[in-house]
Write an enzyme that holds these catalytic residues in place. Structure first.
Site, PDB file in Angstrom:
ATOM      1  N   LYS A 186     -54.639  38.156  36.777  1.00  0.00           N
ATOM      2  CA  LYS A 186     -54.898  39.379  37.530  1.00  0.00           C
ATOM      3  C   LYS A 186     -55.982  40.202  36.827  1.00  0.00           C
ATOM      4  O   LYS A 186     -56.010  40.266  35.601  1.00  0.00           O
ATOM      5  CB  LYS A 186     -53.583  40.187  37.552  1.00  0.00           C
ATOM      6  CG  LYS A 186     -53.615  41.409  38.397  1.00  0.00           C
ATOM      7  CD  LYS A 186     -52.340  42.222  38.241  1.00  0.00           C
ATOM      8  CE  LYS A 186     -52.394  43.133  37.029  1.00  0.00           C
ATOM      9  NZ  LYS A 186     -51.453  44.255  37.069  1.00  0.00           N
ATOM     10  N   LYS A 226     -57.419  45.789  32.888  1.00  0.00           N
ATOM     11  CA  LYS A 226     -58.160  46.366  31.758  1.00  0.00           C
ATOM     12  C   LYS A 226     -57.757  45.685  30.446  1.00  0.00           C
ATOM     13  O   LYS A 226     -58.602  45.357  29.625  1.00  0.00           O
ATOM     14  CB  LYS A 226     -57.851  47.865  31.708  1.00  0.00           C
ATOM     15  CG  LYS A 226     -58.658  48.627  30.707  1.00  0.00           C
ATOM     16  CD  LYS A 226     -59.992  49.051  31.289  1.00  0.00           C
ATOM     17  CE  LYS A 226     -60.862  49.651  30.199  1.00  0.00           C
ATOM     18  NZ  LYS A 226     -62.225  49.880  30.640  1.00  0.00           N
ATOM     19  N   LYS A 239     -44.270  44.232  28.515  1.00  0.00           N
ATOM     20  CA  LYS A 239     -44.743  45.178  27.492  1.00  0.00           C
ATOM     21  C   LYS A 239     -43.823  45.173  26.278  1.00  0.00           C
ATOM     22  O   LYS A 239     -44.280  45.168  25.139  1.00  0.00           O
ATOM     23  CB  LYS A 239     -44.844  46.587  28.075  1.00  0.00           C
ATOM     24  CG  LYS A 239     -45.941  46.682  29.110  1.00  0.00           C
ATOM     25  CD  LYS A 239     -46.535  48.074  29.180  1.00  0.00           C
ATOM     26  CE  LYS A 239     -47.779  48.040  30.071  1.00  0.00           C
ATOM     27  NZ  LYS A 239     -47.941  49.223  30.882  1.00  0.00           N
TER      28      LYS A 239
END
Ligand code: AMP
Ligand code: TRP
Length: 330
Positions: free
Chosen positions: A192, A195, A112
């Protein structure tokens, strides 16, 4: 006594990766272990820029979807993290004794932070708050998907460090509970299901929308024509069969793929039938709860009350052991 705790961010619609990796396990565990706790971790969801109205909506949606999936408020406590302020209180306490280096090495942080110009300190502290979530209830088992294993290792370090200094054996060392479907791949079969990658099937999507996504989904790349035999072991659709279809169907799919008796579309149609059979009741319950939002609010209020009772007791003992208990005239 085993105590189960898990959390999920209100970061958009639940998808079948969340459902198979974690939530379905929560439903089973709440039956086996009374006093389980499940938390919508809204304080974890504000570590980046976000829209306040959207967050409010997503907190609602997540609570409703969890109840629709089968969390039973008469068996387990379902609550909002921000309704129990002890989470942030314990988190601060852990922060004071947490080496920064261990936080910088967390994969989720690196992923991130790598895309950000200015990194909020909250993003770095995220797994400390996660440890506080779990340890506040002295939970020792945490049903999550594989991506959370590293965070749980850190939670164990935190428990061990605090215990060594303030109270041997006080906090348990929480272990992850993984399912056979600990890592569901996205429909592209490449990464994976997530969203943020837009490769998901939402838990509440219509039968037709699910089909529109399944139809073009990746299968065994070696299988170009219908007459080519396939290898189910490398096919994401087969993995989904293992998650949704009865055993006999899984065996049939295996054979019919290897012998090319079925084409990929045939196989996907069978999967669609079994997925819809499991997901339709969830969708129906979600609609009922949307029509009666007070049931969601009541469940959350009850859950927060239960959680706070335990949390306050833990904090009383933590503060006492740390010399932070109420001062008294001696
Ligand atoms: P998140 O949506 O990242 O907050 O994840 C919520 C829960 O779902 C966590 O326990 C994750 O480990 C789990 N999870 C998320 N994506 C997947 C996936 N693709 N496969 C299996 N579990 C997942
Ligand atoms: N970090 C978890 C995730 O991204 C969410 C989470 C926060 C959590 N606190 C937790 C999971 C405590 C289990 C236990 O999925």
């Amino acid at each position: 006594m085993t105590r189960i705790f898990s959390g999920i961010q209100p970061s958009g619609e639940l998808h079948i990766g969340n459902y198979l990796g974690a939530i379905r396990n929560w439903i089973t565990l709440q039956q086996q272990h009374t006093g389980s706790l499940f938390c919508v971790v809204d304080y974890h969801a504000i570590t980046g820029n976000y829209d306040t109205d959207l967050l409010r909506q997503r907190r609602w949606d997540m609570a409703r979807s969890l109840l629709a999936s089968g969390i039973d408020p008469s068996k387990a406590a379902l609550f909002m993290q921000s309704d129990v302020p002890e989470h942030t209180e314990l988190s601060w306490i852990f922060t004071t004794n947490q080496p920064i280096g261990d936080l910088e090495r967390q994969t989720q942080f690196k992923d991130k932070a790598g895309t950000m110009e200015s990194i909020p300190a909250g993003l770095l502290m995220y797994p400390v708050l996660q440890a506080a979530d779990i340890l506040l209830y002295r939970a020792d088992r945490v049903p999550v998907g594989e991506d959370q294993v590293q965070h749980l290792e850190l939670s164990r370090d935190i428990a061990r460090r605090w215990n060594a200094r303030f109270g041997e054996g006080f906090f348990p060392e929480p272990q992850p509970l993984l399912t056979p479907t600990r890592r569901i791949m996205g429909l592209d079969g490449k990464a994976k299901m997530s969203k943020s990658l837009g490769n998901t099937i939402g838990l509440l999507e219509s039968d037709d929308d699910i089909w529109q996504k399944l139809r073009p989904a990746a299968t065994d790349p070696q299988r170009v024509r219908k007459s080519d035999p396939g290898n189910p072991d490398v096919c994401n659709i087969f993995q989904l069969h293992k998650a949704f279809s009865p055993e006999a169907t899984v065996a049939e799919v295996d054979t019919n793929c290897r012998t090319a008796a079925w084409g990929c579309i045939d196989c996907k149609k069978v999967l669609h039938t079994h997925m819809v059979a499991e997901l339709t009741p969830i969708r129906t319950r979600a609609q009922l709860l949307a029509d009666e939002p007070s049931r969601v609010l009541d469940a959350l209020a009850d859950g927060a009350r239960t959680a706070r009772t335990i949390a306050q007791e833990t904090m009383r003992e933590v503060k006492q052991r740390m010399g932070l208990d109420p001062l008294k005239v001696s």
